[in-house]
Write a protein that holds these residues in place. Structure first.
Motif, PDB file in Angstrom:
ATOM      1  N   VAL A 190      46.045  -2.947   1.262  1.00 14.10           N
ATOM      2  CA  VAL A 190      47.176  -3.874   1.179  1.00 14.10           C
ATOM      3  C   VAL A 190      48.299  -3.438   2.105  1.00 14.10           C
ATOM      4  CG1 VAL A 190      48.234  -2.679  -0.782  1.00 14.10           C
ATOM      5  CG2 VAL A 190      48.679  -5.110  -0.427  1.00 14.10           C
ATOM      6  N   TRP A 191      48.403  -2.157   2.353  1.00 13.02           N
ATOM      7  CA  TRP A 191      49.362  -1.634   3.310  1.00 13.02           C
ATOM      8  C   TRP A 191      48.817  -1.707   4.737  1.00 13.02           C
ATOM      9  CZ3 TRP A 191      54.178   0.685   3.873  1.00 13.02           C
ATOM     10  CH2 TRP A 191      54.946   0.778   2.715  1.00 13.02           C
ATOM     11  N   ALA A 192      47.576  -1.335   4.899  1.00  6.23           N
ATOM     12  CA  ALA A 192      46.997  -1.274   6.242  1.00  6.23           C
ATOM     13  C   ALA A 192      47.019  -2.631   6.930  1.00  6.23           C
ATOM     14  CB  ALA A 192      45.570  -0.736   6.164  1.00  6.23           C
ATOM     15  N   GLN A 193      46.940  -3.719   6.140  1.00 15.41           N
ATOM     16  CA  GLN A 193      46.882  -5.064   6.704  1.00 15.41           C
ATOM     17  C   GLN A 193      48.249  -5.756   6.766  1.00 15.41           C
ATOM     18  OE1 GLN A 193      44.071  -5.956   8.031  1.00 15.41           O
ATOM     19  NE2 GLN A 193      43.035  -4.143   7.210  1.00 15.41           N
ATOM     20  N   ASP A 194      49.310  -5.076   6.338  1.00 13.89           N
ATOM     21  CA  ASP A 194      50.634  -5.694   6.272  1.00 13.89           C
ATOM     22  C   ASP A 194      51.501  -5.159   7.413  1.00 13.89           C
ATOM     23  OD1 ASP A 194      53.256  -6.505   5.622  1.00 13.89           O
ATOM     24  OD2 ASP A 194      52.817  -6.488   3.475  1.00 13.89           O
ATOM     25  N   ALA A 195      51.597  -5.913   8.484  1.00 17.32           N
ATOM     26  CA  ALA A 195      52.302  -5.456   9.687  1.00 17.32           C
ATOM     27  C   ALA A 195      53.771  -5.182   9.412  1.00 17.32           C
ATOM     28  CB  ALA A 195      52.156  -6.489  10.807  1.00 17.32           C
ATOM     29  N   GLU A 196      54.409  -6.000   8.585  1.00 19.03           N
ATOM     30  CA  GLU A 196      55.834  -5.821   8.322  1.00 19.03           C
ATOM     31  C   GLU A 196      56.094  -4.542   7.540  1.00 19.03           C
ATOM     32  OE1 GLU A 196      59.599  -8.172   6.191  1.00 19.03           O
ATOM     33  OE2 GLU A 196      57.628  -9.152   6.386  1.00 19.03           O
ATOM     34  N   ARG A 197      55.313  -4.310   6.502  1.00 18.51           N
ATOM     35  CA  ARG A 197      55.501  -3.089   5.722  1.00 18.51           C
ATOM     36  C   ARG A 197      55.215  -1.852   6.563  1.00 18.51           C
ATOM     37  NH1 ARG A 197      52.463  -3.452   0.036  1.00 18.51           N
ATOM     38  NH2 ARG A 197      53.999  -1.938  -0.643  1.00 18.51           N
ATOM     39  N   ARG A 198      54.194  -1.929   7.383  1.00 18.79           N
ATOM     40  CA  ARG A 198      53.869  -0.806   8.265  1.00 18.79           C
ATOM     41  C   ARG A 198      55.044  -0.497   9.195  1.00 18.79           C
ATOM     42  NH1 ARG A 198      48.178   0.285   9.447  1.00 18.79           N
ATOM     43  NH2 ARG A 198      48.950   0.950  11.478  1.00 18.79           N
ATOM     44  N   ARG A 199      55.599  -1.545   9.781  1.00 15.88           N
ATOM     45  CA  ARG A 199      56.703  -1.363  10.718  1.00 15.88           C
ATOM     46  C   ARG A 199      57.923  -0.768  10.014  1.00 15.88           C
ATOM     47  NH1 ARG A 199      56.769  -6.064  12.196  1.00 15.88           N
ATOM     48  NH2 ARG A 199      58.443  -6.864  10.861  1.00 15.88           N
ATOM     49  N   VAL A 210      54.652   3.419  10.040  1.00 18.36           N
ATOM     50  CA  VAL A 210      53.245   3.823  10.105  1.00 18.36           C
ATOM     51  C   VAL A 210      52.752   3.674  11.543  1.00 18.36           C
ATOM     52  CG1 VAL A 210      50.910   3.381   9.260  1.00 18.36           C
ATOM     53  CG2 VAL A 210      52.881   3.111   7.716  1.00 18.36           C
ATOM     54  N   PRO A 211      52.194   4.699  12.162  1.00 17.73           N
ATOM     55  CA  PRO A 211      51.715   4.606  13.545  1.00 17.73           C
ATOM     56  C   PRO A 211      50.644   3.535  13.704  1.00 17.73           C
ATOM     57  CG  PRO A 211      51.834   6.899  12.842  1.00 17.73           C
ATOM     58  CD  PRO A 211      52.059   6.071  11.620  1.00 17.73           C
ATOM     59  N   GLU A 212      50.623   2.900  14.863  1.00 20.21           N
ATOM     60  CA  GLU A 212      49.669   1.815  15.109  1.00 20.21           C
ATOM     61  C   GLU A 212      48.228   2.278  14.995  1.00 20.21           C
ATOM     62  OE1 GLU A 212      50.403  -0.130  18.788  1.00 20.21           O
ATOM     63  OE2 GLU A 212      52.436  -0.809  18.253  1.00 20.21           O
ATOM     64  N   GLU A 213      47.960   3.531  15.373  1.00 21.15           N
ATOM     65  CA  GLU A 213      46.573   4.010  15.371  1.00 21.15           C
ATOM     66  C   GLU A 213      46.038   4.298  13.974  1.00 21.15           C
ATOM     67  OE1 GLU A 213      49.218   7.638  16.183  1.00 21.15           O
ATOM     68  OE2 GLU A 213      49.156   5.520  16.742  1.00 21.15           O
ATOM     69  N   VAL A 214      46.915   4.298  12.973  1.00 25.47           N
ATOM     70  CA  VAL A 214      46.475   4.559  11.602  1.00 25.47           C
ATOM     71  C   VAL A 214      45.922   3.277  11.001  1.00 25.47           C
ATOM     72  CG1 VAL A 214      47.197   5.240   9.287  1.00 25.47           C
ATOM     73  CG2 VAL A 214      48.130   6.424  11.286  1.00 25.47           C
ATOM     74  N   THR A 215      44.673   3.297  10.600  1.00 25.33           N
ATOM     75  CA  THR A 215      44.010   2.149   9.990  1.00 25.33           C
ATOM     76  C   THR A 215      43.524   2.529   8.592  1.00 25.33           C
ATOM     77  OG1 THR A 215      41.884   2.774  10.984  1.00 25.33           O
ATOM     78  CG2 THR A 215      43.292   1.246  12.235  1.00 25.33           C
ATOM     79  N   PHE A 216      43.002   1.547   7.882  1.00 28.32           N
ATOM     80  CA  PHE A 216      42.501   1.844   6.546  1.00 28.32           C
ATOM     81  C   PHE A 216      41.310   2.799   6.623  1.00 28.32           C
ATOM     82  CE2 PHE A 216      39.387   1.017   3.181  1.00 28.32           C
ATOM     83  CZ  PHE A 216      40.150   1.367   2.073  1.00 28.32           C
ATOM     84  N   ALA A 217      41.300   3.775   5.748  1.00 26.95           N
ATOM     85  CA  ALA A 217      40.181   4.700   5.608  1.00 26.95           C
ATOM     86  C   ALA A 217      40.030   5.039   4.134  1.00 26.95           C
ATOM     87  CB  ALA A 217      40.409   5.968   6.428  1.00 26.95           C
TER      88      ALA A 217
END
Length: 428
Positions: A158-167, A171-178
């Motif tokens: 839910v965080w990995a897919q939310d661009a606004e919350r990441r920004r 959260v660095p762009e290279e960090v994806t869901f794992a």
């Protein structure tokens, strides 16, 4: 964590810590962050009841928590560079080729939705779904001590897919869901890449059930003892007709009861003394997963020494299952010993939260989180090294792989379960 430490040792820690923090001054470009770093580490090692920005600032003589907040949030320094120094410190002071790496995750309960990675998710410390952050941790454990060696913040989908919350959280762009096991593989790969001396890997069933993690350990030809669920697919090895073919780990329990070949051994020391269980193991194969060359798989079954009241009111023995990947000359006593080492990470979770402020941060962003957690790891590593250098002279634990006979000993409690210890703070 620190029991009956001599007063002269305590008095010597201030000099030891000053030398350690001064030696890390090259990580900071300016004098002010170097000073705040030393203040922060001392605060994390102090006897403050609550270790947040306000309490540590007051202890350091700062008028407000602004300097500590700026250090964690805005100052120019790299948390991963500090982590590398922490890892070198651990390897240099505790490094042992017979050490065990223990993988697990811990949770920090949080309010709100803005702290990086916070979400309604399973919380292992409470056993239910809570609003919390989850961090995957690696403990380094040898005969002299055990402490956190690495960390990864779990970022829910839910965080990995939310661009606004990441920004907003940085959260660095290279960090994806794992997944957590995938984060664990990354942590183990990093430890191997650094040349860290160790010989075994241990983890609970949340990691042991993951085929990708097991495959990685097979590729690296690493011995392991991993907790596994009763539903883990296993089979008797070909060419041994006396070994029954089975569909899952739990099916071997019936075979173990019929065979009756249990050995009573201690899994290590708990809060109530040595933790004795009955053990047996079977030579098994994993469908679709071959062991490394020269290795074999065993299913290790642990049984409580007496019957207990289980869920639903049923009274029976408690059982646990472990998959062991080992060199063919390994024996059951070592597997039992390594299974017991897994609880060292539970102790580190408790110690870091209670003593070095692991979860008492007031930060929300990615960089700030990694900075605080890494500083808490350094503080815990420092305490672990001090204890290793100044061990309790009265402590003489029974070797965990010694078999026992005769009268049944007291069943010891697991670490982390309302455990009461005496602790000495280096800084008051």
């Amino acid at each position: 964590m620190l029991v009956d430490v001599a007063q002269e040792h305590v008095e010597g820690w201030a000099e030891e810590l000053a030398s350690l923090t001064a030696g890390l001054g090259h990580l900071f470009a300016r004098p002010e962050p170097r000073e705040v770093f030393a203040d922060l580490i001392e605060g994390l090692l102090s006897d403050l009841g609550r270790k947040n920005g306000w309490t540590m600032a007051e202890r350091a003589g700062h008028a407000t928590p602004h300097r500590i907040q700026k250090f964690l949030g805005e100052a120019s320094w790299d948390a991963d560079a500090l982590l590398a120094e922490v890892q070198d410190y651990i390897a240099g002071r505790l490094g042992d080729t017979q050490a065990t790496l223990v993988l697990d995750d811990t949770q920090i309960i949080k309010k709100g939705t803005r702290s990086v990675g916070v979400a309604h998710q399973h919380c292992g410390s409470t056993g239910d779904v809570r609003n919390c952050q989850v961090m995957v941790m690696l403990t380094y454990a040898d005969e002299t001590g055990h402490t956190f060696f690495d960390r990864r913040l779990y970022l829910p989908d839910v965080w990995a897919q939310d661009a606004e919350r990441r920004r907003d959280a940085g959260v660095p762009e290279e960090v994806t869901f794992a997944t957590k096991p995938e984060l664990g593989i990354g942590i183990l790969r990093g430890a191997i890449g650094r040349g860290l001396p160790f010989s075994w890997v241990a983890a609970d069933a949340d990691y042991g059930k993951d085929p990708a993690l097991r495959a990685f350990l097979h590729e690296q030809a690493l011995p392991y003892v991993l907790g596994v669920p009763v539903t883990l697919p296993v089979a008797g090895p070909p060419g041994k007709p006396h070994q029954p073919a089975v569909d899952k780990a739990g099916d071997l329990l019936h075979c173990a009861i019929i065979r009756g070949q249990w050995e009573r051994r201690s899994q290590g020391e708990g809060s109530k003394g040595q933790r004795y269980y009955d053990w047996t193991w079977f030579d098994v194969a994993l469908p679709g997963q071959e062991p490394a060359d020269g290795f074999a798989h065993h299913l290790l079954i642990r049984r409580s020494t007496d019957k207990k009241q289980l869920a639903g009111g049923r009274v029976d023995f408690e059982y646990a299952y472990f998959l062991v990947h080992h060199r063919r000359d390994a024996a059951l006593p070592e597997a039992v010993c390594r299974a017991g080492v897994r609880w060292k990470i539970e102790e580190n979770n408790e110690q870091a939260k209670q003593i070095t402020g692991l979860g008492q941060y007031q930060v929300r962003r990615w960089n700030s989180w990694h900075r605080h957690v890494t500083c808490a790891m350094l503080a815990l590593a420092f305490l672990t090294v001090q204890r290793a250098q100044h061990p309790d002279p009265e402590q003489a634990p029974v070797p965990a792989n010694d078999a026992v006979s005769g009268n049944e000993p007291e069943q010891g409690g697991e670490p982390g379960k309302a455990r009461q210890t005496r602790e000495t703070s280096a800084y008051r």
